[in-house]
Design an enzyme around this catalytic site. Structure first.
Site, PDB file in Angstrom:
ATOM      1  N   GLY A  24      52.815 -22.753 -48.958  1.00 51.66           N
ATOM      2  CA  GLY A  24      53.775 -23.707 -48.409  1.00 51.66           C
ATOM      3  C   GLY A  24      54.900 -24.142 -49.328  1.00 51.66           C
ATOM      4  O   GLY A  24      55.469 -25.219 -49.146  1.00 51.66           O
ATOM      5  N   ASN A  26      57.956 -22.802 -49.541  1.00 53.87           N
ATOM      6  CA  ASN A  26      59.198 -22.862 -48.745  1.00 53.87           C
ATOM      7  C   ASN A  26      59.175 -24.056 -47.799  1.00 53.87           C
ATOM      8  O   ASN A  26      60.203 -24.714 -47.587  1.00 53.87           O
ATOM      9  CB  ASN A  26      59.407 -21.561 -47.971  1.00 53.87           C
ATOM     10  CG  ASN A  26      60.074 -20.503 -48.821  1.00 53.87           C
ATOM     11  OD1 ASN A  26      61.250 -20.629 -49.161  1.00 53.87           O
ATOM     12  ND2 ASN A  26      59.318 -19.488 -49.218  1.00 53.87           N
ATOM     13  N   MET A 102      52.121 -15.757 -41.401  1.00 52.46           N
ATOM     14  CA  MET A 102      51.736 -14.345 -41.446  1.00 52.46           C
ATOM     15  C   MET A 102      51.143 -13.857 -40.119  1.00 52.46           C
ATOM     16  O   MET A 102      50.108 -13.207 -40.098  1.00 52.46           O
ATOM     17  CB  MET A 102      50.754 -14.120 -42.603  1.00 52.46           C
ATOM     18  CG  MET A 102      51.401 -14.316 -43.954  1.00 52.46           C
ATOM     19  SD  MET A 102      52.846 -13.236 -44.164  1.00 52.46           S
ATOM     20  CE  MET A 102      53.378 -13.646 -45.811  1.00 52.46           C
ATOM     21  N   ILE A 104      52.552 -12.063 -36.337  1.00 56.88           N
ATOM     22  CA  ILE A 104      53.712 -11.614 -35.558  1.00 56.88           C
ATOM     23  C   ILE A 104      53.645 -12.286 -34.190  1.00 56.88           C
ATOM     24  O   ILE A 104      52.629 -12.199 -33.487  1.00 56.88           O
ATOM     25  CB  ILE A 104      53.717 -10.069 -35.431  1.00 56.88           C
ATOM     26  CG1 ILE A 104      53.812  -9.453 -36.827  1.00 56.88           C
ATOM     27  CG2 ILE A 104      54.868  -9.610 -34.553  1.00 56.88           C
ATOM     28  CD1 ILE A 104      53.605  -7.945 -36.858  1.00 56.88           C
ATOM     29  N   LEU A 105      54.714 -12.972 -33.827  1.00 57.83           N
ATOM     30  CA  LEU A 105      54.755 -13.701 -32.556  1.00 57.83           C
ATOM     31  C   LEU A 105      55.152 -12.743 -31.434  1.00 57.83           C
ATOM     32  O   LEU A 105      55.988 -11.860 -31.626  1.00 57.83           O
ATOM     33  CB  LEU A 105      55.739 -14.858 -32.669  1.00 57.83           C
ATOM     34  CG  LEU A 105      55.309 -15.920 -33.697  1.00 57.83           C
ATOM     35  CD1 LEU A 105      56.490 -16.749 -34.170  1.00 57.83           C
ATOM     36  CD2 LEU A 105      54.196 -16.797 -33.128  1.00 57.83           C
ATOM     37  N   ASN A 119      63.147 -17.249 -39.846  1.00 56.67           N
ATOM     38  CA  ASN A 119      62.128 -16.863 -40.827  1.00 56.67           C
ATOM     39  C   ASN A 119      62.806 -16.581 -42.164  1.00 56.67           C
ATOM     40  O   ASN A 119      63.948 -16.132 -42.200  1.00 56.67           O
ATOM     41  CB  ASN A 119      61.414 -15.595 -40.348  1.00 56.67           C
ATOM     42  CG  ASN A 119      60.365 -15.105 -41.332  1.00 56.67           C
ATOM     43  OD1 ASN A 119      59.571 -15.895 -41.864  1.00 56.67           O
ATOM     44  ND2 ASN A 119      60.350 -13.807 -41.592  1.00 56.67           N
ATOM     45  N   HIS A 121      62.355 -14.171 -45.509  1.00 55.23           N
ATOM     46  CA  HIS A 121      61.642 -12.951 -45.909  1.00 55.23           C
ATOM     47  C   HIS A 121      62.100 -12.552 -47.313  1.00 55.23           C
ATOM     48  O   HIS A 121      63.298 -12.571 -47.612  1.00 55.23           O
ATOM     49  CB  HIS A 121      61.939 -11.828 -44.911  1.00 55.23           C
ATOM     50  CG  HIS A 121      61.223 -10.561 -45.243  1.00 55.23           C
ATOM     51  ND1 HIS A 121      59.866 -10.406 -45.038  1.00 55.23           N
ATOM     52  CD2 HIS A 121      61.667  -9.407 -45.792  1.00 55.23           C
ATOM     53  CE1 HIS A 121      59.509  -9.202 -45.451  1.00 55.23           C
ATOM     54  NE2 HIS A 121      60.581  -8.572 -45.907  1.00 55.23           N
TER      55      HIS A 121
HETATM   56  C1  GAR Z   1      57.482 -16.356 -49.343  1.00 52.66           C
HETATM   57  O1  GAR Z   1      57.909 -15.551 -50.401  1.00 52.66           O
HETATM   58  C2  GAR Z   1      58.074 -15.876 -48.038  1.00 52.66           C
HETATM   59  O2  GAR Z   1      59.372 -15.369 -48.160  1.00 52.66           O
HETATM   60  C3  GAR Z   1      57.108 -14.779 -47.676  1.00 52.66           C
HETATM   61  O3  GAR Z   1      55.844 -15.271 -48.021  1.00 52.66           O
HETATM   62  C4  GAR Z   1      55.981 -16.198 -49.097  1.00 52.66           C
HETATM   63  C5  GAR Z   1      55.348 -17.485 -48.667  1.00 52.66           C
HETATM   64  O4  GAR Z   1      55.309 -18.379 -49.737  1.00 52.66           O
HETATM   65  N1  GAR Z   1      57.192 -14.458 -46.286  1.00 52.66           N
HETATM   66  C6  GAR Z   1      56.996 -13.254 -45.802  1.00 52.66           C
HETATM   67  O5  GAR Z   1      56.691 -12.298 -46.480  1.00 52.66           O
HETATM   68  C7  GAR Z   1      57.155 -13.154 -44.304  1.00 52.66           C
HETATM   69  N2  GAR Z   1      57.492 -11.827 -43.919  1.00 52.66           N
HETATM   70  P1  GAR Z   1      55.235 -19.929 -49.474  1.00 52.66           P
HETATM   71  O6  GAR Z   1      54.005 -20.171 -48.583  1.00 52.66           O
HETATM   72  O7  GAR Z   1      55.037 -20.517 -50.831  1.00 52.66           O
HETATM   73  O8  GAR Z   1      56.503 -20.364 -48.808  1.00 52.66           O
END
Ligand code: GAR
Length: 200
Positions: A24, A26, A102, A104-105, A119, A121
């Site tokens: 969490g 982000n 994580m 896919i909707l 989102n 990425h």
């Molecule tokens: C982040 O780096 C985000 O960009 C990535 O997962 C991590 C989550 O970290 N998302 C993906 O790969 C989605 N395709 P966080 O829980 O600390 O935000």
């Protein structure tokens, strides 16, 4: 600012719900940004696909309401997505931010929330959809890597790109060091994009 103006300001803020699955960070960058009085969005709640996600505790510590939407507790993905929509409607979500979510909707969900779901990425899409993006960029001898905020469609990491930040790949980078520098940029990019979208 007088109290009328303040309450008007709060009323005009867009309701954002954040979907997470893990640590969490982000999510926290969005929560912190939304704590500023002039930010055009407020965080109405956080929903996790994993009941043990560390991000849930962080959200609760910030006084944000939380819910769980765990796939294995539903007969199928469509039912899980439908329940997700019910909670989003109850919380009057206007924008949905996936932050390390994580799952896919499905089509029904993404069509219902079309152009309202975004989102982040960790790659310069359309390069490196899916997982292990940092290692894949290093293995390909790329000079730059980065992160992307995009609209969500049912195809993984394939929706329209809103904004990207580039990060230079250094000669001695490994996946971990690169991921750390990209994450710093994610935490800047995501609130910036949300602010622009919410202000529309
Ligand atoms: C982040 O780096 C985000 O960009 C990535 O997962 C991590 C989550 O970290 N998302 C993906 O790969 C989605 N395709 P966080 O829980 O600390 O935000």
């Amino acid at each position: 600012m007088n109290s009328n103006a303040t309450s008007q300001n709060t009323k005009n803020k867009k309701n954002v719900v954040i979907l997470i699955s893990g640590r969490g960070s982000n999510m926290l960058s969005l929560i912190k940004a939304a704590e500023h009085k002039d930010f055009p969005a407020k965080i109405a709640g956080v929903i996790s696909s994993d009941p043990d996600a560390a991000g849930l505790k962080i959200a609760k510590n910030h006084g944000i309401k939380t819910a769980i939407n765990e796939l294995k507790t539903y007969p199928d993905k469509t039912s899980a997505d439908r329940e997700l929509t019910k909670v989003l409607q109850k919380w009057q979500a206007q924008i949905i931010c996936l932050a390390g979510f994580m799952r896919i909707l499905g089509d029904d969900f993404t069509e219902q929330w079309h152009k309202k779901t975004i989102n982040i990425h960790p790659s310069l899409l359309p390069k490196y959809k899916g997982l292990n993006t940092h290692q894949r960029a290093i293995d390909a001898n790329d000079k730059t890597h980065g992160c992307t905020v995009h609209f969500v469609i049912s195809e993984l990491d394939a929706g329209a790109i809103i904004e990207q930040t580039e990060v230079e790949i250094l000669p001695d980078d490994d996946a971990q060091s690169l991921a750390q520098r990209v994450l710093i940029e994610e935490h800047i990019l995501y609130p910036k994009v949300l602010a622009k979208l919410a202000a529309k």
